[in-house]
Enzyme design. Structure first.
Site, PDB file in Angstrom:
ATOM      1  CD  GLU A 116      -2.695  -1.418   2.427  1.00  0.00           C
ATOM      2  OE1 GLU A 116      -3.841  -1.868   2.361  1.00  0.00           O
ATOM      3  OE2 GLU A 116      -2.116  -1.189   3.513  1.00  0.00           O
ATOM      4  CG  ASP A 138     -11.813  -8.752   0.669  1.00  0.00           C
ATOM      5  OD1 ASP A 138     -12.731  -8.848   1.487  1.00  0.00           O
ATOM      6  OD2 ASP A 138     -10.776  -8.074   0.897  1.00  0.00           O
TER       7      ASP A 138
HETATM    8  N1  SAH Z   1      -1.941 -10.821   3.563  1.00  0.00           N
HETATM    9  C1  SAH Z   1      -1.505 -10.290   4.842  1.00  0.00           C
HETATM   10  C2  SAH Z   1      -2.657 -10.045   5.795  1.00  0.00           C
HETATM   11  C3  SAH Z   1      -3.643  -9.055   5.283  1.00  0.00           C
HETATM   12  S1  SAH Z   1      -4.833  -8.638   6.482  1.00  0.00           S
HETATM   13  C4  SAH Z   1      -0.525 -11.281   5.477  1.00  0.00           C
HETATM   14  O1  SAH Z   1      -0.529 -12.435   5.102  1.00  0.00           O
HETATM   15  O2  SAH Z   1       0.225 -10.852   6.346  1.00  0.00           O
HETATM   16  C5  SAH Z   1      -5.887  -7.658   5.493  1.00  0.00           C
HETATM   17  C6  SAH Z   1      -5.459  -6.232   5.273  1.00  0.00           C
HETATM   18  O3  SAH Z   1      -6.266  -5.667   4.248  1.00  0.00           O
HETATM   19  C7  SAH Z   1      -5.659  -5.322   6.473  1.00  0.00           C
HETATM   20  O4  SAH Z   1      -4.677  -4.317   6.502  1.00  0.00           O
HETATM   21  C8  SAH Z   1      -7.062  -4.735   6.261  1.00  0.00           C
HETATM   22  O5  SAH Z   1      -7.116  -3.362   6.568  1.00  0.00           O
HETATM   23  C9  SAH Z   1      -7.361  -4.947   4.783  1.00  0.00           C
HETATM   24  N2  SAH Z   1      -8.555  -5.756   4.444  1.00  0.00           N
HETATM   25  C10 SAH Z   1      -8.893  -6.084   3.157  1.00  0.00           C
HETATM   26  N3  SAH Z   1      -9.985  -6.859   3.133  1.00  0.00           N
HETATM   27  C11 SAH Z   1     -10.383  -7.028   4.428  1.00  0.00           C
HETATM   28  C12 SAH Z   1     -11.448  -7.763   5.042  1.00  0.00           C
HETATM   29  N4  SAH Z   1     -12.307  -8.478   4.316  1.00  0.00           N
HETATM   30  N5  SAH Z   1     -11.542  -7.729   6.395  1.00  0.00           N
HETATM   31  C13 SAH Z   1     -10.665  -7.023   7.136  1.00  0.00           C
HETATM   32  N6  SAH Z   1      -9.631  -6.327   6.605  1.00  0.00           N
HETATM   33  C14 SAH Z   1      -9.476  -6.324   5.263  1.00  0.00           C
END
Ligand code: SAH
Length: 232
Positions: free
Chosen positions: A11, A198
């Site tokens: 980001e 998503d």
């Molecule tokens: N892929 C990362 C984890 C991502 S957590 C890893 O493996 O370390 C998801 C991130 O995207 C968070 O920063 C949150 O703000 C955002 N996000 C996107 N979709 C989301 C959802 N459905 N629920 C909660 N956060 C979401």
């Protein structure tokens, strides 16, 4: 000085690359990249994921960089059928969907003692974001509405429906409302910009992996255009 927070590398990396005269300082394990973004004095930082990281990061921006605005850029899960993957949500307000002191008669999301349930975003930043988004991301839809944040990845219809029905929010993520709360406490105007990765439902995990990068890029494009507009 404009503060820009993203939770993850994907980001903020493209913003670091566009910056000039950059000085990097590490505080609380977070790298603060201070310099110029499209001619605007800015600090860009990856906070890490979740509300605690985001709150700490915002406070450092307030105390050490005296930022005059904070923008949160990133990806999020959509809570409404008409908000599609790739579209952008701009915060009108932000609320924490995992705060519950209902037993003391507080409505969902309201932190006892604070006297406010949701934190209003800055009108000027909002207007600027809308105008810039239509110009630089003409192929996607841009929505303005409530952002619901919590320390959970929302990945089921059940969890999604609860958050939507309780807060009438447009999207859900894990940092925005913590940044909003810190901004409110410090009287700093803020705006959350989230591109949809998503739909926060049972296919969220799969979609997220596929669309994370494209969604993050839409948000970065908008933030870059805003920095350029602010430099004039
Ligand atoms: N892929 C990362 C984890 C991502 S957590 C890893 O493996 O370390 C998801 C991130 O995207 C968070 O920063 C949150 O703000 C955002 N996000 C996107 N979709 C989301 C959802 N459905 N629920 C909660 N956060 C979401």
């Amino acid at each position: 000085m404009l503060g820009i927070i993203g939770a993850m590398d994907i980001e903020v990396e493209a913003l670091y690359e566009r910056m000039t005269e950059t000085e990097v300082r590490t505080i609380a394990g977070m790298e603060f990249h201070k310099g110029k973004l499209e001619g605007t004095e800015a600090v860009v930082v990856r906070s890490g994921i979740g509300k605690v990281n985001a709150g700490i990061c915002s406070q450092i921006l307030a105390d050490c960089y005296h930022v005059t605005e904070i923008i949160n850029t990133g990806v999020a899960g959509s809570l409404k059928a008409e908000i599609n993957i790739g579209d952008i949500v701009l915060s009108s307000t932000a609320v924490q969907h995992d705060v519950d002191a209902g037993v003391f008669s507080y409505p969902p999301g309201e932190i006892p003692g604070l006297g406010i349930r949701e934190f209003p975003a800055d009108e000027k930043l909002l207007a600027l974001a809308k105008e810039c988004c239509e110009r630089v991301n003409p192929e996607i839809q841009v929505f303005t509405g409530r952002v619901a944040s919590g320390d959970q990845f929302i990945d089921s219809k059940e969890k999604k429906t609860r958050i939507h029905d309780t807060f009438d929010a447009c999207c859900t993520e894990m940092e925005g409302a913590a940044i909003a709360q810190a901004a409110w406490l410090n009287k700093i105007p803020y705006l959350i910009i989230r591109s949809i990765s998503d739909k926060a439902d049972d296919s969220a995990h799969m979609d997220y992996d596929v669309f994370e990068a494209k969604a993050a890029a839409n948000s970065v494009r908008l933030v870059t255009a805003m920095a350029k507009a602010l430099s004039h």
